[in-house]
Design a protein around this motif. Sequence first.
Motif, PDB file in Angstrom:
ATOM      1  N   PHE A 157       0.686  -1.178  -0.090  1.00 56.93           N
ATOM      2  CA  PHE A 157       0.091   0.232   0.022  1.00 56.93           C
ATOM      3  C   PHE A 157       0.787   1.345  -0.113  1.00 56.93           C
ATOM      4  CE2 PHE A 157       0.279   0.660   4.539  1.00 56.93           C
ATOM      5  CZ  PHE A 157       0.390  -0.511   5.065  1.00 56.93           C
ATOM      6  N   TYR A 158       2.123   1.220  -0.423  1.00 57.51           N
ATOM      7  CA  TYR A 158       3.044   2.200  -0.650  1.00 57.51           C
ATOM      8  C   TYR A 158       3.319   2.556  -2.150  1.00 57.51           C
ATOM      9  CZ  TYR A 158       4.215   2.750   4.426  1.00 57.51           C
ATOM     10  OH  TYR A 158       4.234   2.737   5.872  1.00 57.51           O
ATOM     11  N   PRO A 159       2.745   3.295  -2.560  1.00 58.63           N
ATOM     12  CA  PRO A 159       3.063   3.899  -3.976  1.00 58.63           C
ATOM     13  C   PRO A 159       4.565   4.134  -3.967  1.00 58.63           C
ATOM     14  CG  PRO A 159       1.179   5.180  -3.358  1.00 58.63           C
ATOM     15  CD  PRO A 159       1.672   4.427  -2.055  1.00 58.63           C
ATOM     16  N   LEU A 160       5.127   3.442  -4.986  1.00 59.05           N
ATOM     17  CA  LEU A 160       6.697   3.654  -5.026  1.00 59.05           C
ATOM     18  C   LEU A 160       7.116   3.850  -6.528  1.00 59.05           C
ATOM     19  CD1 LEU A 160       7.605   0.833  -2.587  1.00 59.05           C
ATOM     20  CD2 LEU A 160       8.014   3.081  -2.112  1.00 59.05           C
ATOM     21  N   ASN A 161       8.507   4.267  -6.792  1.00 60.19           N
ATOM     22  CA  ASN A 161       8.708   4.548  -7.715  1.00 60.19           C
ATOM     23  C   ASN A 161      10.287   3.982  -7.698  1.00 60.19           C
ATOM     24  OD1 ASN A 161       9.328   5.273 -10.487  1.00 60.19           O
ATOM     25  ND2 ASN A 161       8.627   7.453 -10.164  1.00 60.19           N
ATOM     26  N   LEU A 162      10.738   2.657  -8.401  1.00 66.37           N
ATOM     27  CA  LEU A 162      11.678   2.121  -8.076  1.00 66.37           C
ATOM     28  C   LEU A 162      12.629   1.838  -9.301  1.00 66.37           C
ATOM     29  CD1 LEU A 162      10.592  -0.580  -5.885  1.00 66.37           C
ATOM     30  CD2 LEU A 162      11.817   1.326  -5.079  1.00 66.37           C
ATOM     31  N   PRO A 163      14.160   2.188  -9.424  1.00 69.58           N
ATOM     32  CA  PRO A 163      14.793   1.840 -10.422  1.00 69.58           C
ATOM     33  C   PRO A 163      14.775   0.489 -10.676  1.00 69.58           C
ATOM     34  CG  PRO A 163      16.273   2.523  -8.451  1.00 69.58           C
ATOM     35  CD  PRO A 163      14.792   2.788  -7.963  1.00 69.58           C
ATOM     36  N   LYS A 164      14.755   0.062 -12.162  1.00 71.15           N
ATOM     37  CA  LYS A 164      14.703  -1.455 -12.362  1.00 71.15           C
ATOM     38  C   LYS A 164      16.083  -1.985 -12.353  1.00 71.15           C
ATOM     39  CE  LYS A 164      10.657  -1.128 -14.652  1.00 71.15           C
ATOM     40  NZ  LYS A 164       9.434  -2.151 -15.028  1.00 71.15           N
ATOM     41  N   GLY A 165      16.364  -3.239 -12.064  1.00 72.98           N
ATOM     42  CA  GLY A 165      17.218  -3.857 -11.927  1.00 72.98           C
ATOM     43  C   GLY A 165      17.322  -5.203 -11.553  1.00 72.98           C
ATOM     44  N   SER A 166      18.424  -5.810 -11.082  1.00 76.70           N
ATOM     45  CA  SER A 166      18.414  -7.356 -10.851  1.00 76.70           C
ATOM     46  C   SER A 166      18.674  -7.887  -9.379  1.00 76.70           C
ATOM     47  CB  SER A 166      19.304  -8.063 -11.666  1.00 76.70           C
ATOM     48  OG  SER A 166      20.748  -7.674 -11.424  1.00 76.70           O
ATOM     49  N   ALA A 167      18.507  -6.530  -8.238  1.00 70.86           N
ATOM     50  CA  ALA A 167      18.619  -7.073  -7.176  1.00 70.86           C
ATOM     51  C   ALA A 167      17.109  -7.482  -6.544  1.00 70.86           C
ATOM     52  CB  ALA A 167      19.166  -5.786  -6.485  1.00 70.86           C
ATOM     53  N   SER A 168      17.179  -8.360  -5.741  1.00 73.62           N
ATOM     54  CA  SER A 168      15.776  -8.822  -5.175  1.00 73.62           C
ATOM     55  C   SER A 168      16.069  -9.009  -3.685  1.00 73.62           C
ATOM     56  CB  SER A 168      15.216 -10.148  -5.775  1.00 73.62           C
ATOM     57  OG  SER A 168      14.788 -10.120  -6.985  1.00 73.62           O
ATOM     58  N   PHE A 169      15.132  -8.708  -3.087  1.00 76.93           N
ATOM     59  CA  PHE A 169      15.014  -8.480  -1.422  1.00 76.93           C
ATOM     60  C   PHE A 169      13.983  -9.086  -0.761  1.00 76.93           C
ATOM     61  CE2 PHE A 169      14.985  -5.858   2.484  1.00 76.93           C
ATOM     62  CZ  PHE A 169      16.199  -6.330   2.866  1.00 76.93           C
ATOM     63  N   ILE A 170      14.269 -10.084   0.440  1.00 72.94           N
ATOM     64  CA  ILE A 170      13.318 -10.804   1.102  1.00 72.94           C
ATOM     65  C   ILE A 170      13.494 -10.085   2.321  1.00 72.94           C
ATOM     66  CG2 ILE A 170      12.359 -12.873   2.219  1.00 72.94           C
ATOM     67  CD1 ILE A 170      14.470 -14.205  -0.075  1.00 72.94           C
ATOM     68  N   SER A 171      12.453  -9.503   2.976  1.00 74.23           N
ATOM     69  CA  SER A 171      12.539  -8.824   4.228  1.00 74.23           C
ATOM     70  C   SER A 171      11.596  -9.559   5.207  1.00 74.23           C
ATOM     71  CB  SER A 171      12.153  -7.166   4.077  1.00 74.23           C
ATOM     72  OG  SER A 171      12.501  -6.545   5.348  1.00 74.23           O
ATOM     73  N   GLN A 172      11.941  -9.587   6.388  1.00 71.37           N
ATOM     74  CA  GLN A 172      11.082 -10.141   7.491  1.00 71.37           C
ATOM     75  C   GLN A 172      10.282  -9.116   7.828  1.00 71.37           C
ATOM     76  OE1 GLN A 172      13.114 -12.689  10.235  1.00 71.37           O
ATOM     77  NE2 GLN A 172      11.114 -13.192  11.262  1.00 71.37           N
ATOM     78  N   SER A 173      10.855  -7.938   7.621  1.00 73.76           N
ATOM     79  CA  SER A 173       9.987  -6.660   8.196  1.00 73.76           C
ATOM     80  C   SER A 173       9.341  -5.677   7.195  1.00 73.76           C
ATOM     81  CB  SER A 173      10.814  -5.774   9.253  1.00 73.76           C
ATOM     82  OG  SER A 173      10.660  -4.512   9.077  1.00 73.76           O
ATOM     83  N   GLY A 174       8.498  -5.346   7.135  1.00 73.25           N
ATOM     84  CA  GLY A 174       7.815  -4.469   6.050  1.00 73.25           C
ATOM     85  C   GLY A 174       8.589  -3.033   6.200  1.00 73.25           C
ATOM     86  N   GLY A 175       8.681  -2.507   7.330  1.00 71.67           N
ATOM     87  CA  GLY A 175       9.321  -1.231   7.719  1.00 71.67           C
ATOM     88  C   GLY A 175      10.888  -1.238   7.180  1.00 71.67           C
ATOM     89  N   LEU A 176      11.432  -2.184   7.528  1.00 78.28           N
ATOM     90  CA  LEU A 176      12.899  -2.184   7.120  1.00 78.28           C
ATOM     91  C   LEU A 176      13.075  -2.310   5.853  1.00 78.28           C
ATOM     92  CD1 LEU A 176      15.779  -3.645   6.906  1.00 78.28           C
ATOM     93  CD2 LEU A 176      15.513  -1.713   8.731  1.00 78.28           C
ATOM     94  N   GLY A 177      12.039  -3.279   5.120  1.00 82.78           N
ATOM     95  CA  GLY A 177      11.952  -3.398   3.636  1.00 82.78           C
ATOM     96  C   GLY A 177      11.895  -2.201   3.003  1.00 82.78           C
ATOM     97  N   LEU A 178      11.010  -1.276   3.507  1.00 81.86           N
ATOM     98  CA  LEU A 178      10.714   0.238   2.824  1.00 81.86           C
ATOM     99  C   LEU A 178      11.791   0.930   3.061  1.00 81.86           C
ATOM    100  CD1 LEU A 178       7.156   1.190   4.004  1.00 81.86           C
ATOM    101  CD2 LEU A 178       7.820   1.034   1.697  1.00 81.86           C
ATOM    102  N   THR A 179      12.417   0.923   4.139  1.00 86.79           N
ATOM    103  CA  THR A 179      13.862   1.615   4.629  1.00 86.79           C
ATOM    104  C   THR A 179      14.821   1.380   3.377  1.00 86.79           C
ATOM    105  OG1 THR A 179      13.480   1.491   6.785  1.00 86.79           O
ATOM    106  CG2 THR A 179      15.406   2.302   6.251  1.00 86.79           C
TER     107      THR A 179
END
Lengths: 469, 469
Positions: A157-179
């Motif tokens: 539910f966070y509108p975001l504008n992210l650069p495209k690339g090949s790094a993927s991320f798994i976050s146990q925490s949503g907030g840290l994932g957003l950071t």
Amino acid sequence: MKREEGSDHGAVEAIRSIFYPQTVAVIGVSDSFQRVGYNLFESLLFGGFKGNIYPVHPRLKTVLGRKVYNSLSEIPEKVDLAIIGLNEKATISALKECGKNGVRGAVCVAGGYREIGEEGEGLEKLLQEAASCYGVSFIGPNTLGFINNEIDLNTTFYPLNLPKGSASFISQSGGLGLTFLHQAADAGLGINKWIGAGNRSNFTFTNYLSFLGEDEGTSAIGLFLEGTEDASSMVHRASRINKPVVVYKIGRSDKVSSSTLTHTGTMSGSYQVYRDIFSQFGLYTVDTIMELIASLKAFTVSALPGGAKIGIMTHTAGPSIVAADMLYSRGYSIPELTEDTLKGLYKIAGENPPIVFQNPLDVAGMGFETGTFKDYLELFAGDPGVDLVLAIYCQHKNWRFPSPEIIQVKEKVKKPIIACYPSPGTLLEKERPLLECHGIPLFGTPEEAAWAASALVEHAARLGGRSLT
Amino acid sequence: MKREEGSDHGAVEAIRSIFYPQTVAVIGVSDSFQRVGYNLFESLLFGGFKGNIYPVHPRLKTVLGRKVYNSLSEIPEKVDLAIIGLNEKATISALKECGKNGVRGAVCVAGGYREIGEEGEGLEKLLQEAASCYGVSFIGPNTLGFINNEIDLNTTFYPLNLPKGSASFISQSGGLGLTFLHQAADAGLGINKWIGAGNRSNFTFTNYLSFLGEDEGTSAIGLFLEGTEDASSMVHRASRINKPVVVYKIGRSDKVSSSTLTHTGTMSGSYQVYRDIFSQFGLYTVDTIMELIASLKAFTVSALPGGAKIGIMTHTAGPSIVAADMLYSRGYSIPELTEDTLKGLYKIAGENPPIVFQNPLDVAGMGFETGTFKDYLELFAGDPGVDLVLAIYCQHKNWRFPSPEIIQVKEKVKKPIIACYPSPGTLLEKERPLLECHGIPLFGTPEEAAWAASALVEHAARLGGRSLT
């Protein structure tokens, strides 16, 4: 029911279906901009997903100018993914509805399950049973959702504008994932997929790692970990993935269900055990979000070095010493240069060079002029004892950055180069695209450049089975 | 001759005269934009210094549209400071000329002295003798110069645009000093004075510390240190300065005159000794340039806490756990809340709050709305067991940041608050001025916020003579 180890192939297929839907429904859409349901829908639209998006609410007619469907069954085509923005109880019913209507994948956003204690635990079991009985796979609950940036699909539910690339991320925490996402965007780290794992009620970290390990768009995987019950299968799985897996683990104990942290002593003890095991299984551990981003930048932009010996060249000593200091403290080798290289360097310098040439190589004022910088760098990077080069150039308004020259040298010597330009952020942003599209990651501080070098050397050693010492 | 310990008052007066000139001459100006002499002059003009600036060159008529003086003696008024942009030998003669013409302060930019070995050592002695005989004090040699940002005086050859503030920095390395300035500008850290110490031929680190310790515009001092022969007098002096002194020390040995670094084992050994001594004498040590900047930001923006107990409030757990994790690992206390505070928090939450309230306090989705965020924060920060608050708010485009609310709470509870908004850099820049002019430092990552908290608590304990455990 939680998936068993060994049945991972099915889990990976299920995750892949969730990540690549043709049609998405938002269950529990709202017309109030402060409600999660509204924002889930808005960020889907804002993200630019090309498939069909169906907002669902029993009474609303339109939201954001789009027709609202009063139930899943009203939707005129097969729905691949449902994003459920309802509360913890209504989510369970919605999951059943999904199953009845042939929707096989879901995101359960609501919290209020096992993370809040006994009562929540009961609800989470009901959620798992509903999913299992009705044949629906889901991410969450208690999650921000996921992002497949490759197809512009943002289910958070966070509108975001992210650069495209090949790094993927798994976050146990949503907030840290957003950071992480915000910092990544600021650093120009291109994102491929992002997973808010939440309570991992249906998929484990192992499953997510398996998925990203096979995923074509992902070349490096980041993982933020508080604690997990599938640590053993996770590290075994990670060890079988050829891609770098970078872990940012904090000291939280599994036994602590809320945000209570264990006491320092206990924490750092178990933390050290985690780190040692990670290292043994080839996961790369970092200490801060800055290091996480520098490592993923290195992995997604640069090729790996053929060995572990690092050359550092600069025209101003300080940053090179900071980088060398960090690399020495981690046990890496900054080797001496060959006689031939030294002779060549002194030849460029002419009579009475004001400095002693060695590695780290400080060419002082002679390095300002980009042509001379290139001459030195080419000889230095070509030294047979050097596997990876860190090139430092301090910005000055009357000289341009030696980006084209560094690219030429890299293409000639065919070794990875990391660029470090201690400069204002706005100038880095301008130089970054050219350098990085040529495989040269760019950083503004010597610490980040050293972290990047460290990451590349470690992963190269892991793949090559080489010892670093 | 190097100044003796004990004669520090004279040294401080001499440094002050150098930092507050009315008239400045640039000796060895050039009309070629790639020469140091040209850039020294250009960055002085670009900096906006209000005093008179006199370029000096034996033959040139004008540079950058300004009349050039053919010698110091031609300048129609008394010159307070000469910036000498000549080579290592010509600099010695120029220093004598300064003395003869009543110029009492100088910056000697050239390298080629003791840092290059025996021959240079001889030249440096001649430089010291010239200064001593002719009564001139000087910064350098082998330095980028200094900046007095208070009066827009930039004597380096790097034109810069720095935010104003009360952080001052002494750098043994020009390049690392520049890295610091660029990072500081990006982070909105206001700079007061900056010293490239270079070879410290005339002033020691102790002298510079004494000067900044007394300097009215400076409220916190940063120091980048490779190694120094006046370590003992330096730490004793630092221990008598009430202002925080933040040291970023790398492992370079004093005995190594070039950029050669000692071997890992030796290095970390002596490094640990340095750290222990620093801590004993009240200097605060940091590990990266990011932590250096976060610490100085905290010191120059925030008041000190009355005790060492830290409260962390958030509406998304991850960042609070990262911050708590770092603070726990450094031995700080994140105390339990009182019964009254807990009762109050549950009262705001109403029936069946979906979470357990404690410290770190996660108010989850309830914290999005800034009014509610404020209600929680006010109660939480008011808890008598909490001395310092870290307030975390994750940016979402449909809610504004709770900056006015955080300010109101701070002014009500009268305790320091550190704000952490994990958000894109461009948004941080917008929120920063309001928060920071109200004494609330703002950071984008939980690591930086934790470093800031750590710095404030340590310095408060040092001043209060309190133990932290």
